[in-house]
Design an enzyme around this catalytic site. Sequence first.
Site, PDB file in Angstrom:
ATOM      1  N   SER A   7       0.828  -1.209   0.000  1.00 56.62           N
ATOM      2  CA  SER A   7       0.000   0.000   0.000  1.00 56.62           C
ATOM      3  C   SER A   7       0.862   1.260   0.000  1.00 56.62           C
ATOM      4  CB  SER A   7      -0.923   0.009   1.213  1.00 56.62           C
ATOM      5  OG  SER A   7      -1.531   1.284   1.273  1.00 56.62           O
ATOM      6  N   HIS A  32      -1.014  -1.190  -4.289  1.00 52.22           N
ATOM      7  CA  HIS A  32      -2.331  -0.821  -3.750  1.00 52.22           C
ATOM      8  C   HIS A  32      -2.354   0.685  -3.517  1.00 52.22           C
ATOM      9  CE1 HIS A  32      -6.048  -1.819  -1.535  1.00 52.22           C
ATOM     10  NE2 HIS A  32      -5.690  -0.877  -0.680  1.00 52.22           N
ATOM     11  N   ASP A  34      -4.550   3.801  -2.143  1.00 57.03           N
ATOM     12  CA  ASP A  34      -5.672   4.148  -1.277  1.00 57.03           C
ATOM     13  C   ASP A  34      -6.113   5.588  -1.490  1.00 57.03           C
ATOM     14  OD1 ASP A  34      -6.114   1.792   0.405  1.00 57.03           O
ATOM     15  OD2 ASP A  34      -4.073   2.156   1.126  1.00 57.03           O
ATOM     16  N   MET A  36      -8.697   8.449  -0.392  1.00 54.03           N
ATOM     17  CA  MET A  36      -9.617   8.803   0.705  1.00 54.03           C
ATOM     18  C   MET A  36     -10.117  10.224   0.513  1.00 54.03           C
ATOM     19  SD  MET A  36      -7.393   7.443   3.886  1.00 54.03           S
ATOM     20  CE  MET A  36      -6.677   5.789   3.926  1.00 54.03           C
ATOM     21  N   HIS A  65      -7.945   1.477  -4.564  1.00 54.62           N
ATOM     22  CA  HIS A  65      -8.978   1.276  -3.537  1.00 54.62           C
ATOM     23  C   HIS A  65      -9.637   2.619  -3.246  1.00 54.62           C
ATOM     24  CE1 HIS A  65      -9.736   0.147   1.003  1.00 54.62           C
ATOM     25  NE2 HIS A  65     -10.854   0.321   0.335  1.00 54.62           N
ATOM     26  N   MET A  67     -11.915   4.897  -1.353  1.00 55.87           N
ATOM     27  CA  MET A  67     -12.677   5.091  -0.109  1.00 55.87           C
ATOM     28  C   MET A  67     -13.334   6.460  -0.238  1.00 55.87           C
ATOM     29  SD  MET A  67      -9.895   3.516   2.506  1.00 55.87           S
ATOM     30  CE  MET A  67      -8.583   3.644   1.300  1.00 55.87           C
ATOM     31  N   MET A 136     -12.073  -5.746   4.050  1.00 57.09           N
ATOM     32  CA  MET A 136     -11.289  -4.896   4.954  1.00 57.09           C
ATOM     33  C   MET A 136     -11.104  -5.613   6.295  1.00 57.09           C
ATOM     34  SD  MET A 136     -10.438  -2.239   3.295  1.00 57.09           S
ATOM     35  CE  MET A 136      -9.590  -1.488   4.678  1.00 57.09           C
ATOM     36  N   GLY A 141      -9.558   3.962   6.513  1.00 54.46           N
ATOM     37  CA  GLY A 141      -9.291   5.367   6.821  1.00 54.46           C
ATOM     38  C   GLY A 141      -7.858   5.661   7.202  1.00 54.46           C
ATOM     39  N   PHE A 142      -7.194   4.696   7.807  1.00 52.89           N
ATOM     40  CA  PHE A 142      -5.827   4.947   8.256  1.00 52.89           C
ATOM     41  C   PHE A 142      -4.972   3.691   8.111  1.00 52.89           C
ATOM     42  CE2 PHE A 142      -8.724   7.611  10.659  1.00 52.89           C
ATOM     43  CZ  PHE A 142      -8.195   8.870  10.417  1.00 52.89           C
ATOM     44  N   GLY A 143      -3.695   3.904   7.799  1.00 56.88           N
ATOM     45  CA  GLY A 143      -2.746   2.796   7.812  1.00 56.88           C
ATOM     46  C   GLY A 143      -2.269   2.553   9.237  1.00 56.88           C
ATOM     47  N   GLY A 144      -1.550   1.455   9.423  1.00 56.77           N
ATOM     48  CA  GLY A 144      -0.899   1.204  10.706  1.00 56.77           C
ATOM     49  C   GLY A 144      -1.807   0.753  11.832  1.00 56.77           C
ATOM     50  N   ASP A 174      -7.091  -6.418   3.494  1.00 59.34           N
ATOM     51  CA  ASP A 174      -6.436  -5.109   3.609  1.00 59.34           C
ATOM     52  C   ASP A 174      -6.605  -4.543   5.012  1.00 59.34           C
ATOM     53  OD1 ASP A 174      -5.445  -2.535   3.201  1.00 59.34           O
ATOM     54  OD2 ASP A 174      -7.140  -1.892   1.957  1.00 59.34           O
ATOM     55  N   GLY A 175      -5.464  -4.320   5.664  1.00 61.83           N
ATOM     56  CA  GLY A 175      -5.479  -3.641   6.954  1.00 61.83           C
ATOM     57  C   GLY A 175      -4.847  -4.477   8.052  1.00 61.83           C
ATOM     58  N   GLY A 176      -3.718  -3.999   8.545  1.00 66.48           N
ATOM     59  CA  GLY A 176      -3.078  -4.671   9.677  1.00 66.48           C
ATOM     60  C   GLY A 176      -2.412  -5.996   9.351  1.00 66.48           C
ATOM     61  N   GLY A 196       0.856  -2.221   4.097  1.00 70.61           N
ATOM     62  CA  GLY A 196       1.438  -0.884   3.997  1.00 70.61           C
ATOM     63  C   GLY A 196       2.581  -0.712   4.967  1.00 70.61           C
ATOM     64  N   SER A 197       2.242  -0.502   6.239  1.00 73.36           N
ATOM     65  CA  SER A 197       3.287  -0.211   7.225  1.00 73.36           C
ATOM     66  C   SER A 197       4.230  -1.390   7.434  1.00 73.36           C
ATOM     67  CB  SER A 197       2.658   0.225   8.548  1.00 73.36           C
ATOM     68  OG  SER A 197       1.622  -0.631   8.915  1.00 73.36           O
TER      69      SER A 197
END
Length: 216
Positions: A7, A32, A34, A36, A65, A67, A136, A141-144, A174-176, A196-197
């Site tokens: 991401s 990816h 994102d 927003m 993606h 959002m 999801m 809304g947020f990475g990390g 996607d996410g975490g 991402g992170s």
Amino acid sequence: MNILSPSLLAADYCNLEKDIKEVQEAGAQYLHIDVMDGMFVPSISFGMPLITCIRKCTDIFFDVHLMIERPERYIKEFAESGADLINFHLEATEDVEGTIAKIRSFGKKVGITIKPKTPASAVEPYLHLVDMVLVMTVEPGFGGQKLIPECLNKVPEIRNMVQAKGLDIDIEVDGGINADNVTAAIEAGANVIVAGSAVFGNDITGKVKKFLEKMQ
Ligand code: DX5
Ligand code: ZN
């Protein structure tokens, strides 16, 4: 084959070309992206001009993606900016079929996305129309953020629906996602992994290779 989609949200914005080339050379197949809008999600990231710009420096597959509220308003712009696949949220539009048709009309692949509280059954009516379902695993809304483990339970449910209909569809999470929980995501039935992170920052190459090893 399983696909890694790093991401861009977590990349170094002063060195986007360098970071994108590094993930691609290390073996990541997708990027990816994102988007927003500060309405569908609380934060604002980036939009079409940035995608148009980075399209000039890479041929990597762009997994966009969205959002954004009422994504049908901007499909033409994102298609023309260089997206290969456009994911939009079922929660963001009242015209899911029209949005799918619009994405197809530009010759792009289509993904439908669900937030953590949306049940797996919500995607069922559209499975025959799409190339991907994006599940999801955090509130968008947020990475990390930390992965919400219950969200992974939707992946086998969707995989079973897809198989029962005799379809061949990608399931992306996607996410975490990190090197410690990616195996659980793959075992649940996901074949496209966003991170991402856990990819950007230092030693991007080492982190991409570790993901790809665990995803085999
Ligand atoms: C969250 C985004 C994600 C995010 C993932 O709204 O959709 O793609 O960038 O970041 P990590 O992997 O750090 O959770
Ligand atoms: Zn995303």
